[in-house]
Design a protein around this motif. Structure first.
Motif, PDB file in Angstrom:
ATOM      1  N   PRO A  44      31.592  88.496 -27.813  1.00 51.64           N
ATOM      2  CA  PRO A  44      30.105  87.595 -28.397  1.00 51.64           C
ATOM      3  C   PRO A  44      30.081  86.301 -27.755  1.00 51.64           C
ATOM      4  CG  PRO A  44      33.301  87.203 -28.938  1.00 51.64           C
ATOM      5  CD  PRO A  44      33.100  88.506 -28.308  1.00 51.64           C
ATOM      6  N   GLY A  45      29.068  86.572 -28.632  1.00 53.40           N
ATOM      7  CA  GLY A  45      28.225  85.604 -27.745  1.00 53.40           C
ATOM      8  C   GLY A  45      25.794  85.282 -28.123  1.00 53.40           C
ATOM      9  N   LYS A  46      26.518  84.642 -27.316  1.00 50.81           N
ATOM     10  CA  LYS A  46      24.936  84.477 -26.944  1.00 50.81           C
ATOM     11  C   LYS A  46      24.528  85.381 -25.991  1.00 50.81           C
ATOM     12  CE  LYS A  46      24.152  79.951 -28.184  1.00 50.81           C
ATOM     13  NZ  LYS A  46      23.404  78.215 -27.219  1.00 50.81           N
ATOM     14  N   GLU A  47      23.065  85.300 -25.436  1.00 50.42           N
ATOM     15  CA  GLU A  47      22.610  86.678 -24.565  1.00 50.42           C
ATOM     16  C   GLU A  47      22.890  86.517 -23.384  1.00 50.42           C
ATOM     17  OE1 GLU A  47      18.192  86.792 -26.252  1.00 50.42           O
ATOM     18  OE2 GLU A  47      18.429  85.782 -24.543  1.00 50.42           O
TER      19      GLU A  47
ATOM     20  N   MET B  52      26.887  93.546 -30.582  1.00 47.09           N
ATOM     21  CA  MET B  52      26.398  93.886 -28.666  1.00 47.09           C
ATOM     22  C   MET B  52      25.455  92.441 -28.202  1.00 47.09           C
ATOM     23  SD  MET B  52      26.707  96.501 -25.597  1.00 47.09           S
ATOM     24  CE  MET B  52      27.694  97.882 -26.571  1.00 47.09           C
ATOM     25  N   ARG B  53      25.866  91.692 -27.263  1.00 45.90           N
ATOM     26  CA  ARG B  53      25.206  90.506 -27.064  1.00 45.90           C
ATOM     27  C   ARG B  53      23.520  91.438 -25.495  1.00 45.90           C
ATOM     28  NH1 ARG B  53      28.830  86.383 -23.867  1.00 45.90           N
ATOM     29  NH2 ARG B  53      29.224  87.924 -22.564  1.00 45.90           N
ATOM     30  N   LYS B  54      22.969  90.529 -25.212  1.00 44.15           N
ATOM     31  CA  LYS B  54      21.581  91.511 -25.021  1.00 44.15           C
ATOM     32  C   LYS B  54      22.241  90.810 -23.131  1.00 44.15           C
ATOM     33  CE  LYS B  54      17.430  90.009 -26.454  1.00 44.15           C
ATOM     34  NZ  LYS B  54      16.090  89.710 -26.393  1.00 44.15           N
ATOM     35  N   LEU B  55      21.514  91.261 -22.597  1.00 45.12           N
ATOM     36  CA  LEU B  55      21.424  91.146 -20.990  1.00 45.12           C
ATOM     37  C   LEU B  55      20.287  91.388 -20.587  1.00 45.12           C
ATOM     38  CD1 LEU B  55      23.084  90.822 -18.216  1.00 45.12           C
ATOM     39  CD2 LEU B  55      23.237  93.097 -17.659  1.00 45.12           C
ATOM     40  N   PHE B  56      19.744  90.178 -19.937  1.00 45.52           N
ATOM     41  CA  PHE B  56      18.331  90.370 -19.450  1.00 45.52           C
ATOM     42  C   PHE B  56      17.745  90.186 -18.024  1.00 45.52           C
ATOM     43  CE2 PHE B  56      18.088  86.534 -21.229  1.00 45.52           C
ATOM     44  CZ  PHE B  56      17.433  85.182 -19.609  1.00 45.52           C
ATOM     45  N   SER B  57      17.562  90.756 -16.944  1.00 48.68           N
ATOM     46  CA  SER B  57      17.140  90.079 -15.940  1.00 48.68           C
ATOM     47  C   SER B  57      16.025  89.636 -16.120  1.00 48.68           C
ATOM     48  CB  SER B  57      16.914  91.274 -14.625  1.00 48.68           C
ATOM     49  OG  SER B  57      17.324  90.481 -14.008  1.00 48.68           O
TER      50      SER B  57
ATOM     51  N   ILE C 108      20.547  97.532 -18.730  1.00 49.05           N
ATOM     52  CA  ILE C 108      19.427  95.433 -19.010  1.00 49.05           C
ATOM     53  C   ILE C 108      19.530  96.169 -20.039  1.00 49.05           C
ATOM     54  CG2 ILE C 108      17.558  94.926 -17.864  1.00 49.05           C
ATOM     55  CD1 ILE C 108      20.101  94.086 -15.951  1.00 49.05           C
ATOM     56  N   ASP C 109      18.710  95.455 -20.976  1.00 47.86           N
ATOM     57  CA  ASP C 109      18.113  95.952 -22.205  1.00 47.86           C
ATOM     58  C   ASP C 109      16.795  94.362 -21.770  1.00 47.86           C
ATOM     59  OD1 ASP C 109      20.434  96.178 -24.339  1.00 47.86           O
ATOM     60  OD2 ASP C 109      21.234  93.717 -23.263  1.00 47.86           O
ATOM     61  N   GLU C 110      16.113  94.177 -21.030  1.00 50.88           N
ATOM     62  CA  GLU C 110      15.584  93.258 -20.960  1.00 50.88           C
ATOM     63  C   GLU C 110      15.135  92.857 -19.297  1.00 50.88           C
ATOM     64  OE1 GLU C 110      13.836  91.495 -24.932  1.00 50.88           O
ATOM     65  OE2 GLU C 110      13.817  90.108 -23.072  1.00 50.88           O
ATOM     66  N   LEU C 111      13.525  93.898 -18.771  1.00 52.13           N
ATOM     67  CA  LEU C 111      13.614  93.360 -17.794  1.00 52.13           C
ATOM     68  C   LEU C 111      12.295  91.932 -17.596  1.00 52.13           C
ATOM     69  CD1 LEU C 111      13.794  93.351 -14.254  1.00 52.13           C
ATOM     70  CD2 LEU C 111      11.967  95.173 -14.833  1.00 52.13           C
ATOM     71  N   ARG C 112      12.382  90.680 -17.388  1.00 49.95           N
ATOM     72  CA  ARG C 112      12.036  89.658 -17.218  1.00 49.95           C
ATOM     73  C   ARG C 112      11.527  89.195 -15.683  1.00 49.95           C
ATOM     74  NH1 ARG C 112      14.517  85.538 -22.372  1.00 49.95           N
ATOM     75  NH2 ARG C 112      14.957  87.575 -23.442  1.00 49.95           N
TER      76      ARG C 112
ATOM     77  N   VAL D 250      18.526  91.141  -6.961  1.00 46.18           N
ATOM     78  CA  VAL D 250      18.243  91.767  -7.352  1.00 46.18           C
ATOM     79  C   VAL D 250      18.781  93.602  -7.112  1.00 46.18           C
ATOM     80  CG1 VAL D 250      15.661  90.659  -6.643  1.00 46.18           C
ATOM     81  CG2 VAL D 250      16.818  91.951  -5.276  1.00 46.18           C
ATOM     82  N   ARG D 251      19.533  93.724  -6.631  1.00 50.41           N
ATOM     83  CA  ARG D 251      20.322  94.572  -6.172  1.00 50.41           C
ATOM     84  C   ARG D 251      21.156  94.888  -7.057  1.00 50.41           C
ATOM     85  NH1 ARG D 251      22.728  92.515  -0.545  1.00 50.41           N
ATOM     86  NH2 ARG D 251      20.750  92.075   0.245  1.00 50.41           N
ATOM     87  N   LEU D 252      21.565  93.980  -7.999  1.00 51.39           N
ATOM     88  CA  LEU D 252      22.460  93.976  -8.999  1.00 51.39           C
ATOM     89  C   LEU D 252      21.552  94.648 -10.467  1.00 51.39           C
ATOM     90  CD1 LEU D 252      25.231  93.963 -10.312  1.00 51.39           C
ATOM     91  CD2 LEU D 252      24.578  91.902 -10.889  1.00 51.39           C
ATOM     92  N   THR D 253      20.344  94.075 -10.446  1.00 54.56           N
ATOM     93  CA  THR D 253      19.445  94.142 -11.158  1.00 54.56           C
ATOM     94  C   THR D 253      19.420  95.810 -11.364  1.00 54.56           C
ATOM     95  OG1 THR D 253      18.486  91.899 -11.476  1.00 54.56           O
ATOM     96  CG2 THR D 253      17.475  93.909 -12.066  1.00 54.56           C
ATOM     97  N   ALA D 254      18.807  96.459 -10.294  1.00 55.33           N
ATOM     98  CA  ALA D 254      18.474  97.911  -9.431  1.00 55.33           C
ATOM     99  C   ALA D 254      19.519  98.651 -10.052  1.00 55.33           C
ATOM    100  CB  ALA D 254      18.241  98.010  -8.574  1.00 55.33           C
ATOM    101  N   SER D 255      21.026  98.301  -9.735  1.00 57.62           N
ATOM    102  CA  SER D 255      22.250  99.529 -10.313  1.00 57.62           C
ATOM    103  C   SER D 255      21.764  99.251 -11.867  1.00 57.62           C
ATOM    104  CB  SER D 255      23.045  98.207 -10.113  1.00 57.62           C
ATOM    105  OG  SER D 255      23.139  98.317  -8.038  1.00 57.62           O
ATOM    106  N   LEU D 256      22.039  97.523 -12.227  1.00 53.42           N
ATOM    107  CA  LEU D 256      21.814  97.855 -14.243  1.00 53.42           C
ATOM    108  C   LEU D 256      21.473  98.744 -14.461  1.00 53.42           C
ATOM    109  CD1 LEU D 256      23.745  94.089 -13.852  1.00 53.42           C
ATOM    110  CD2 LEU D 256      24.611  96.360 -14.961  1.00 53.42           C
ATOM    111  N   LEU D 257      20.178  98.340 -14.082  1.00 54.25           N
ATOM    112  CA  LEU D 257      18.982  99.258 -14.396  1.00 54.25           C
ATOM    113  C   LEU D 257      19.078 100.763 -14.418  1.00 54.25           C
ATOM    114  CD1 LEU D 257      15.663  97.567 -13.538  1.00 54.25           C
ATOM    115  CD2 LEU D 257      16.504  98.265 -16.309  1.00 54.25           C
ATOM    116  N   GLU D 258      19.691 101.436 -13.706  1.00 52.84           N
ATOM    117  CA  GLU D 258      20.075 102.341 -13.237  1.00 52.84           C
ATOM    118  C   GLU D 258      20.362 103.104 -14.346  1.00 52.84           C
ATOM    119  OE1 GLU D 258      18.145 104.210  -9.250  1.00 52.84           O
ATOM    120  OE2 GLU D 258      20.329 102.522  -9.149  1.00 52.84           O
ATOM    121  N   LEU D 259      21.997 101.871 -14.928  1.00 53.06           N
ATOM    122  CA  LEU D 259      22.970 102.798 -15.232  1.00 53.06           C
ATOM    123  C   LEU D 259      22.615 102.385 -16.830  1.00 53.06           C
ATOM    124  CD1 LEU D 259      26.103 101.174 -14.130  1.00 53.06           C
ATOM    125  CD2 LEU D 259      25.558 103.529 -14.222  1.00 53.06           C
ATOM    126  N   GLY D 260      21.710 101.562 -17.373  1.00 53.31           N
ATOM    127  CA  GLY D 260      20.910 101.854 -18.050  1.00 53.31           C
ATOM    128  C   GLY D 260      21.988 100.347 -19.960  1.00 53.31           C
TER     129      GLY D 260
END
Length: 184
Positions: free
Chosen positions: A113-116, A1-6, A135-139, A123-133
């Motif tokens: 398939p693909g890269k990261e 599974m691809r990594k998603l970072f914010s 986001i793999d990394e928060l930078r 930031v609102r989308l980041t907060a929603s995706l963090l709550e849903l689990g």
């Protein structure tokens, strides 16, 4: 599974925008752009919420400057906008996905398939995706400036999200990149 970072940029006092919505304060220099180019090599998809997309699409298509490789990357990479209201986009290589099915939509994108995948700003989308689990990394790039007021990075977060510090990167400019991973 691809990594998603914010990836978000904030002031030392935790604001991503000044009190009037301004974003004229980030401390960006050639060292930062070199770092960004290295990071961009691992990304093949950018993810945005509607507001973040509108800000980026207003800037990058006609951008010029001393770092053409960044402009080229931003304009050529695949871009995905999560929105329940946006109906059309003009920025090259951009598609809209349904914001009303956020969990399913992002999970499906991560399975492809693909890269990261990188979520820039939004930031609102980041907060929603963090709550849903999802986001793999928060930078978080902390800039050496105190704004005193503005929009707080996680003002839309409804639930606590425990994080572990994974890496810190310091820059000569005084910026510090904090990389966190959600606690399992």
């Amino acid at each position: 599974m691809r990594k998603l970072f914010s990836y978000v940029i904030i002031s030392l006092d935790g604001y991503y925008e000044g009190p009037n919505g301004e974003f004229d304060w980030p401390n960006i220099d050639s060292e930062y752009f070199e770092f960004a180019n290295q990071t961009d090599a691992y990304i093949d998809t950018l993810l945005f919420g509607r507001v973040g997309y509108e800000h980026m699409a207003a800037h990058w298509p006609d951008a010029t400057g001393p770092h053409p490789e960044v402009v080229q990357f931003m304009n050529s990479v695949t871009k995905v906008v999560v929105s329940g209201t946006l109906r059309e986009v003009e920025w090259h290589n951009t598609t809209i996905v349904d914001g009303d099915r956020l969990n399913e939509t992002i999970t499906e994108l991560k399975r492809q398939p693909g890269k990261e995948m990188a979520l820039f700003g939004s930031v609102r989308l980041t907060a929603s995706l963090l709550e849903l689990g999802l986001i793999d990394e928060l930078r978080v790039l902390v800039n050496p400036i105190i704004l005193g007021a503005g929009r707080s990075l996680f003002s839309t977060l409804r639930n606590r999200v425990a994080l572990d510090l994974w890496r810190t990167t310091t820059f000569r400019s005084g910026n510090v990149l904090l990389t966190y991973r959600p606690r399992q």
